[in-house]
Design a protein around this motif. Structure first.
Motif, PDB file in Angstrom:
ATOM      1  N   LYS A 353       5.146 -11.868   6.535  1.00 17.96           N
ATOM      2  CA  LYS A 353       3.815 -12.077   7.109  1.00 17.96           C
ATOM      3  C   LYS A 353       2.790 -11.104   6.537  1.00 17.96           C
ATOM      4  O   LYS A 353       1.597 -11.258   6.764  1.00 17.96           O
ATOM      5  N   GLY A 354       3.254 -10.101   5.810  1.00 23.10           N
ATOM      6  CA  GLY A 354       2.370  -9.177   5.119  1.00 23.10           C
ATOM      7  C   GLY A 354       2.325  -9.502   3.637  1.00 23.10           C
ATOM      8  O   GLY A 354       3.214 -10.165   3.090  1.00 23.10           O
ATOM      9  N   SER A 355       1.293  -9.043   2.968  1.00 25.48           N
ATOM     10  CA  SER A 355       1.153  -9.316   1.532  1.00 25.48           C
ATOM     11  C   SER A 355       2.080  -8.409   0.725  1.00 25.48           C
ATOM     12  O   SER A 355       2.517  -7.357   1.188  1.00 25.48           O
ATOM     13  N   VAL A 356       2.365  -8.849  -0.508  1.00 22.77           N
ATOM     14  CA  VAL A 356       3.147  -8.064  -1.461  1.00 22.77           C
ATOM     15  C   VAL A 356       2.280  -7.858  -2.689  1.00 22.77           C
ATOM     16  O   VAL A 356       1.628  -8.796  -3.158  1.00 22.77           O
ATOM     17  N   ALA A 357       2.243  -6.634  -3.226  1.00 20.05           N
ATOM     18  CA  ALA A 357       1.392  -6.360  -4.392  1.00 20.05           C
ATOM     19  C   ALA A 357       1.974  -5.214  -5.209  1.00 20.05           C
ATOM     20  O   ALA A 357       2.555  -4.267  -4.666  1.00 20.05           O
ATOM     21  N   TRP A 358       1.818  -5.314  -6.524  1.00 20.81           N
ATOM     22  CA  TRP A 358       2.197  -4.241  -7.441  1.00 20.81           C
ATOM     23  C   TRP A 358       1.050  -3.240  -7.565  1.00 20.81           C
ATOM     24  O   TRP A 358      -0.120  -3.599  -7.468  1.00 20.81           O
ATOM     25  N   SER A 359       1.397  -1.994  -7.830  1.00 23.61           N
ATOM     26  CA  SER A 359       0.370  -1.033  -8.217  1.00 23.61           C
ATOM     27  C   SER A 359      -0.035  -1.328  -9.660  1.00 23.61           C
ATOM     28  O   SER A 359       0.681  -2.015 -10.399  1.00 23.61           O
ATOM     29  N   ALA A 360      -1.175  -0.805 -10.063  1.00 28.27           N
ATOM     30  CA  ALA A 360      -1.696  -1.089 -11.398  1.00 28.27           C
ATOM     31  C   ALA A 360      -0.747  -0.636 -12.506  1.00 28.27           C
ATOM     32  O   ALA A 360      -0.635  -1.276 -13.554  1.00 28.27           O
TER      33      ALA A 360
END
Length: 992
Positions: A353-360
């Motif tokens: 239910k939460g987003s997933v994201a890579w760091s730059a």
């Protein structure tokens, strides 16, 4: 008490005046306005009638190919099919495609500049400028028309109705019966067309190798969500099918398609990649589990995804975090489970239910965590009944009504966390004390917000802020009780905020704070902000690309404020201040779409921003970069002349490109060509699109959406000036019919809502709505005047009265208006003003007030049904501008309320209100109606069952436009009054 309220509702409903069929009213009115048959060009133009409004089209989904050779746009009608045009700008080719009903929402031109994504339904060009894909909608089902369209009353930010209630979703059965959309792919050069039936979304792959087509979920009862995905190879003219596909994403450069499989019974579920150049497909992971939140890193070399399953007897799915690096060569698989981390909170899970994201830099993956809960025990059939009660406690942090509307959002709320890949380390970033955090562009830093000490129904939004190191989780206090913030700079080195009338900088690496503008030669405070509370700034335009400073808006000019705190540099050379012309940065294609840092999800900000008035809230500002070493495009607007246009800023040189007595709309620029399209308009010129280069030289009109306007009388609009009692300089606009002769006095309709003179050159497209349509009234021989209102704290309704009367008197003195034939209209906030003016002024022959709060004492404690909040903040700090409350100054609230002056109301009054209004309680209209009825005043209430703050149903919009015209025609033109005005309509004779 509840039964008494119910009886009151029934009694009120029984005495309301009600509708007769709109079709009958419309026919009757047209009988009074017999339109002649079609005439030759030599004959006189004809009067625009309400029946003609449906001929007007809007323009939507405007886009250019990247090489600037082709343009697409859609003509939309409120009733009828829309038409897509695909035009070759330097040739003769024009594809005209009927794409089915779409509804003509919004004003005149508009529409997404980029044409919207495939999922949104807008047409989309491929980036090689060779293809266009678009949806064709099925025929509209009987009884399905209506909807918002132009009927959703447009209000300024901070206005009543700015947060309308969302329309109810259609039942699943009805949705399943809705005919599916067809996707068409058109090759621009040849005109060859390929179609696919039953499509939910589409998108071109970067580099135009392929088109990805996603089918909708047909079985709404199915537990799995995977559907067919088609990969159309544009270079080969062939399709490849991927079954039961869930999420999908394409790497940067368009080489690798990653996708999840979500099949029935989880058979074959997994995550896979497909190499587009070679056609090789590889499964990275599979299992009897669910795969969600698939995401690429910025470079397109790694993906992350959640893999999990629901544990019997528990609410939340338990997920593992999977990462695959080096996908452009030999992939490396990483897996992280909560049990792998000693400091992962017990009884919590990694949540889809939460987003997933890579760091730059691809060293970290951000995700959401959530508390696991046991499923509630199923109630036995023989268990005793349980009361259905909501307990509203005075110590509740949030009103129960807010909690009700936010229940789904609160249930799905997740806390932010991060996995540091190299160290295999888990770091929790937010918690119950600091629930929200904004990330910098490089994700190295977070700024957390704790507002627990400042939660209030009415006070200005504030919070304590903390700098968070996303690698270690270390927190450092930044500042306390802070209001407005601007957010991170794009280089992730600075966090800017507004304090004590200055722009401040928090340097993230050192923790140093600096007042950036204390040495500036000018103030950046918005002195024209006319609400109580802290005055905001004029805002941030963006940040210098070289990292030297922030670009700030002054009242007129644009400044570069260096981060070292040295005096701000006037980029526009003071021309704005000298000529009272407002300059603002104009982003072009691509600049406005830069990656944006995570914004606050604070409840107060989200729910109450619409009631804070301009500048309120505390949300982050623009994080775009502006390359000041290259030519920069600026908009220009003359505060007193109302001229508008564009200037080019090139170093220290400011060059005028176009600056005219017109209004200019949104620019769409070709990404790889010196070519753009833009709208320009006047009161008499529809905002069609024009083609030009970046210097706006030799503009050529491309669209001609409403050529039928030439058949009708239209008019023109002038600007005039007047003053209030304190001598404040104000302006207004006056629309004048074509046939007006010098010295002739005409009936006049006055419409007002805060400031309006800036709309001098705005086109007023006629359409069906819940407010009078200016073009129609001017064509009928009315003057239409719109004055600016100057507001003082506390006395907003008296301010409206003062300014409206001063403007009316000015137009009378100018020799245009017949002083005995002046009508007034207001809706929502200005509806309150119209209701109040009806009890105070003798200048008007007829007044219409829509969706008006008439009793400010009771309104103060009523709810915004659309948000669940009460009116406290709106009345004290927001648009109400009272600066106090009825418990501290009851007399002020009484004095400014129309209902307490019912005895002095001697103007024929027509009230409009929807029974389901989510912004102003319907009983406000009933209360005023009953007070006037008790005092035997001439009042009629048009109550529309099921309607919201503005009328949304097409038939109701038509009905109201007919009635409002009959009302004004009777009192301002001496036309016979229809029976609904003279005798009303008994409820048992109402035809539904």
């Amino acid at each position: 008490m509840k039964n008494s309220r119910s009886r009151l509702f029934l009694v009120c409903a029984a005495i309301l005046f009600v509708m007769v069929p709109a079709g009958g009213l419309l026919a009757g009115l047209q009988g009074q306005q017999q339109a002649p048959p079609a005439q030759s060009a030599a004959e006189a133009k004809r009067t625009l009638t309400i029946a003609d409004y449906g001929r007007w089209q809007s323009i939507a989904s405007v886009a250019l190919t990247e090489d600037g050779a082709w343009m697409c746009y859609i003509y939309r009608l409120r009733e009828g099919d829309a038409t897509l045009y695909v035009k070759q700008l330097d040739g003769e080719k024009l594809y005209t495609i009927s794409i089915g009903p779409q509804g003509a929402g919004g004003r005149g031109a508009g529409g997404a500049a980029g044409g919207g994504g495939g999922a949104a339904g807008g047409p989309q060009f491929s980036d090689d400028s060779k293809w266009i894909a678009y949806f064709v909608n099925p025929p509209e089902r009987a009884g399905a028309r209506g909807g918002a369209g132009r009927g959703a009353t447009t209000t300024a930010p901070g206005a009543r109705g700015a947060t309308p209630a969302a329309p109810a979703a259609a039942p699943a059965a009805a949705q399943a019966q809705t005919p599916a959309r067809r996707l068409e792919l058109l090759q621009l050069a040849s005109g060859e067309k390929t179609t696919w039936e039953n499509v939910a979304s589409f998108s071109f792959v970067e580099g135009s190798q392929a088109l990805i087509i996603k089918r909708p979920k047909l079985d709404r009862e199915a537990t799995h969500n995977g559907t067919d995905m088609i990969l159309r190879r544009l270079d080969r003219g062939m399709d490849e099918l991927f079954g039961s596909t869930g999420d999908y994403a394409v790497s940067k450069g368009g080489k690798i398609l990653a996708f999840t499989t979500d099949a029935a019974d989880m058979t074959g579920n997994g995550v896979s990649v497909y190499h587009l150049p070679t056609g090789i497909r590889r499964t990275l992971d599979s299992g009897k589990a669910l795969y969600d939140r698939l995401v690429w890193n910025d470079e397109g070399r790694a993906i992350a995804v959640l893999k999990g399953e629901k544990k019997t007897g528990f609410v939340e799915r338990e997920n593992a975090l999977l990462a695959f690096k080096g996908l452009d060569s030999e992939p490396e698989r990483l897996e992280f489970r909560p049990t792998d981390f000693a400091d992962f909170p017990k009884e919590m899970v990694i949540s889809e239910k939460g987003s997933v994201a890579w760091s730059a830099d691809a060293s970290k993956i951000f995700f959401g965590i959530k508390a696991q809960e046991k499923e509630p025990e199923r109630r036995r059939d023989d268990a005793p009944a349980v009361a259905n009660v909501d307990i509203w406690h005075w110590k509740d942090e949030r009103l129960q009504s807010v909690q009700m509307l936010r229940a789904t959002q609160d249930r799905n709320f997740t806390f932010q966390a991060v996995c540091v890949l190299g160290a295999k380390k888990f770091v929790r970033l937010t918690d119950d004390g600091m629930r929200n955090m904004q990330l910098s562009q490089n994700e190295a830093w977070g700024v957390g917000r704790d507002d627990r000490a400042y939660v209030s129904d009415w006070e200005e939004s504030r919070a304590d802020y903390y700098r968070v190191n996303t690698t270690t989780g270390e927190r450092a206090p930044m500042f306390k009780a802070q209001g407005q913030t601007f957010g991170f700079s794009p280089d992730s080195k600075h966090f800017l905020y507004w304090k004590e009338g200055h722009v401040w900088d928090y340097v993230l690496e050192t923790g140093e704070t600096r007042n950036l503008t204390q040495r500036s030669p000018v103030s950046f405070i918005n002195q024209e902000y006319d609400h109580p509370g802290i005055k905001p700034s004029h805002g941030i335009a963006g940040y210098a690309k070289d990292g030297s400073g922030v670009v700030l808006n002054h009242k007129y000019d644009v400044y570069l404020q260096p981060y070292d705190g040295s005096p701000a540099i006037n980029l526009t050379g003071g021309l704005g201040t000298r000529e009272e012309t407002r300059f603002r940065y104009q982003p072009l294609e691509g600049e406005a779409d830069q990656p944006s840092s995570t914004r606050w999800e604070d409840e107060d900000d989200l729910l109450d921003a619409a009631r804070q008035g301009p500048g309120g809230g505390g949300r982050g500002g623009p994080d775009r970069t502006i390359d000041l070493s290259k030519p920069v495009l600026l908009t220009a607007f003359g505060q007193w002349t109302k001229k508008a246009g564009y200037y080019e800023l090139n170093g220290k040189e400011l060059k005028k490109l176009v600056y005219e007595d017109k209004s200019f709309g949104r620019i769409t620029k070709a990404k790889k060509a010196d070519r753009l399209v833009f709208t320009q308009e006047t009161f008499a010129d529809f905002p069609n699109y024009y083609l030009a280069d970046m210097r706006f030289s030799s503009p050529r009109r491309v669209t001609d959406a409403n050529a039928q306007q030439a058949e009708y009388k239209w008019g023109h609009r002038i600007l005039f000036e007047f003053k209030n009692k304190k001598g404040v300089r104000l302006q207004g606009t006056l629309a004048i019919p074509d046939e007006h002769k010098e010295g002739q006095r005409l009936p006049m309709l006055v419409n007002f809502y805060e400031k309006n003179s800036q709309n001098l050159h705005s086109y007023t497209a006629p359409g069906y709505a819940s407010s009078p349509q200016f073009a129609g009234f001017v064509s009928e021989g009315y003057l239409v005047m719109q004055p600016d209102i100057h507001f003082n704290t506390r006395t907003s309704h008296s301010d409206m009265l003062e300014c409206v009367e001063a403007a009316v008197q000015k137009v009378i003195d100018m020799g245009y208006a017949d002083p005995k034939r002046v009508g007034l209209h207001g809706h929502s906030y200005s509806g309150q003003g119209s209701a109040y003016i009806s009890t105070q002024s003798k200048m008007f022959a007829a007044i219409v007030a829509g969706a008006a709060a008439s009793d400010l004492v009771s309104d103060f404690n009523q709810l915004w049904k659309s948000s669940g909040t009460n009116q406290h903040r709106y009345d004290i700090y927001g648009q109400g501008r009272f600066g106090t409350n009825p418990f501290d100054d009851l007399q002020l609230y009484i004095d400014q309320s129309a209902v307490f002056h019912a005895r002095t109301m001697n103007t024929p009054l027509l009230l409009l209100h929807g029974t389901d209004d989510g912004s102003v309680e319907w009983l406000q209209a009933v209360e005023f109606y009953n007070a006037l009825r008790f005092n035997k005043k001439n009042v009629i209430l048009l109550s529309y069952p099921g309607e919201a703050h503005g009328l949304r149903n097409l038939e109701n919009q038509k009905d109201f436009l007919v009635r409002i015209q009959q009302f004004y025609d009777h009192y301002l033109k001496d036309k016979p009054a229809p029976e609904w005005m003279t005798r009303g309509v008994p409820f048992i004779k109402k035809t539904k």
